[in-house]
Design an enzyme around this catalytic site. Structure first.
Site, PDB file in Angstrom:
ATOM      1  N   TYR A  86      -7.007   9.052   9.717  1.00  0.00           N
ATOM      2  CA  TYR A  86      -6.357  10.361   9.792  1.00  0.00           C
ATOM      3  C   TYR A  86      -5.095  10.205  10.645  1.00  0.00           C
ATOM      4  O   TYR A  86      -5.166  10.109  11.864  1.00  0.00           O
ATOM      5  CB  TYR A  86      -7.344  11.354  10.403  1.00  0.00           C
ATOM      6  CG  TYR A  86      -6.891  12.795  10.501  1.00  0.00           C
ATOM      7  CD1 TYR A  86      -5.646  13.227  10.044  1.00  0.00           C
ATOM      8  CD2 TYR A  86      -7.740  13.745  11.048  1.00  0.00           C
ATOM      9  CE1 TYR A  86      -5.264  14.540  10.139  1.00  0.00           C
ATOM     10  CE2 TYR A  86      -7.368  15.078  11.160  1.00  0.00           C
ATOM     11  CZ  TYR A  86      -6.131  15.476  10.706  1.00  0.00           C
ATOM     12  OH  TYR A  86      -5.756  16.789  10.810  1.00  0.00           O
ATOM     13  N   LYS A 145      -5.451   9.925   5.406  1.00  0.00           N
ATOM     14  CA  LYS A 145      -5.019  11.324   5.394  1.00  0.00           C
ATOM     15  C   LYS A 145      -3.693  11.359   6.135  1.00  0.00           C
ATOM     16  O   LYS A 145      -3.633  11.184   7.354  1.00  0.00           O
ATOM     17  CB  LYS A 145      -6.036  12.242   6.063  1.00  0.00           C
ATOM     18  CG  LYS A 145      -5.628  13.715   6.077  1.00  0.00           C
ATOM     19  CD  LYS A 145      -6.697  14.562   6.760  1.00  0.00           C
ATOM     20  CE  LYS A 145      -6.355  16.050   6.705  1.00  0.00           C
ATOM     21  NZ  LYS A 145      -5.213  16.416   7.560  1.00  0.00           N
TER      22      LYS A 145
END
Length: 329
Positions: free
Chosen positions: A140, A170
């Site tokens: 992330y 992400k």
């Protein structure tokens, strides 16, 4: 080996529902799941920034993740964010996610004691990812919140040999040059999902196939129209629909993204309650003003209904405006 996963379409980052007193309200997760599936959302990314994951205890995060897996009933993938400043707690969350049947896990970089080198960062996330070896792992990347700006392309290249289940990324950043590089690595090996709702069209132009966002919770229809128009080559329509998203996000920033987003969920019939401290609750007058500002937009998953009485998360104190930087997406 982890089971293969490619995220496409809209992946909502759900709000974590609380009671008026601030306790976890897991009973609200099932109706939230039904709303998202009804709206055509293709998956959920739970306990991340929008889910106030860093304001939850480990036990609360485990309950949220388990309840989402149960509510999804295999209809949409559930990606559990397990990132934590405590490596031990992150590993605990990763193992729990694998045990309850989540579809993937994700972690951001530690943000208090920050990794100074790429080796530091890889060592940290490798320990988390390999704690759940059967699940795909997504790094992330959100430097605006973590303050970690190490090149994510280097992380993906160098991390692959240390993290067998490194599935993707992400990407919540507006560096489109770096986004393109990530998408192109090893011929498109990694599943890169984009994390800026108001820039979805730009992400699609770069080659993104999936996106994780907070406004997909309540405004999925407008983003579906962006994707459909883009896929047809109708850029005029895609731009027009994306501008509606920009208008929405501008308004949300005025009221505070988290508190305003939870209020809109209440207008759609899913009471998510207040935000947790240090974010402050939205005021009842602000909820009414927010409704007046957005009711004309043809973007919501259901017709908006202004609550007739005081709702969880709102107060009747004198109205005061929230700065745009009040909370993060």
């Amino acid at each position: 080996m982890p089971k293969p996963l490619r995220l496409t379409g809209l992946i909502a980052a759900p709000y974590t529902p609380f009671t008026p007193s601030g306790d976890l309200n897991a009973d609200a997760i099932e109706p939230m799941a039904e709303l998202l599936i009804e709206a055509g959302v293709n998956g959920v990314f739970v306990c991340g920034s929008t889910g106030e994951g860093h304001s939850l205890s480990v036990d609360e995060r485990q309950l949220v993740a388990q309840t989402w897996v149960q509510a999804a009933k295999g209809r949409i993938p559930v990606i559990v964010h397990v990132g934590h400043n405590s490596l031990f707690d992150a590993i605990t969350l990763a193992r729990h996610a694998e045990g309850i049947g989540a579809d993937a896990i994700s972690s951001l970089a530690p943000s208090y004691y920050k990794p100074k080198t790429m080796e530091d960062l890889i060592a940290f996330i490798a320990a988390i990812a390999t704690a759940a070896p059967l699940l795909p792992f997504y790094y992330y990347h959100i430097p605006s919140m973590t303050g970690v700006t190490l090149p994510v392309t280097d992380l993906m290249r160098k991390g692959l040999s240390r993290i067998p289940n490194l599935n993707g990324l992400k990407f919540t950043h507006n560096d489109f040059m770096e986004l393109q590089e990530c998408l192109a690595l090893y011929g498109g090996k990694f599943d890169v999902v984009f994390g800026l709702d108001e820039m979805l069209l730009a992400g699609l132009a770069m080659g993104v196939k999936g996106a994780v966002g907070s406004t997909y919770n309540f405004a999925a229809p407008v983003y579906r129209r962006v994707i459909e128009a883009f896929d047809k080559g109708d850029l005029d329509t895609a731009r027009r629909e994306q501008r509606k998203s920009v208008e929405l996000v501008r308004i949300l920033y005025e009221f505070g993204l988290m508190r305003a987003g939870k209020s809109i969920m209440g207008m759609l019939g899913v009471d998510c309650g207040p935000v947790r401290s240090p974010l402050d609750p939205i005021l009842l007058d602000e909820v009414r003003e927010l409704y007046e500002r957005i009711k004309h937009l043809d973007i919501f998953a259901r017709p908006l209904r202004l609550p007739r009485s005081r709702k969880a998360g709102s107060t009747t104190k004198k109205i005061r405006k929230s700065p745009a930087s009040r909370d993060a997406e």
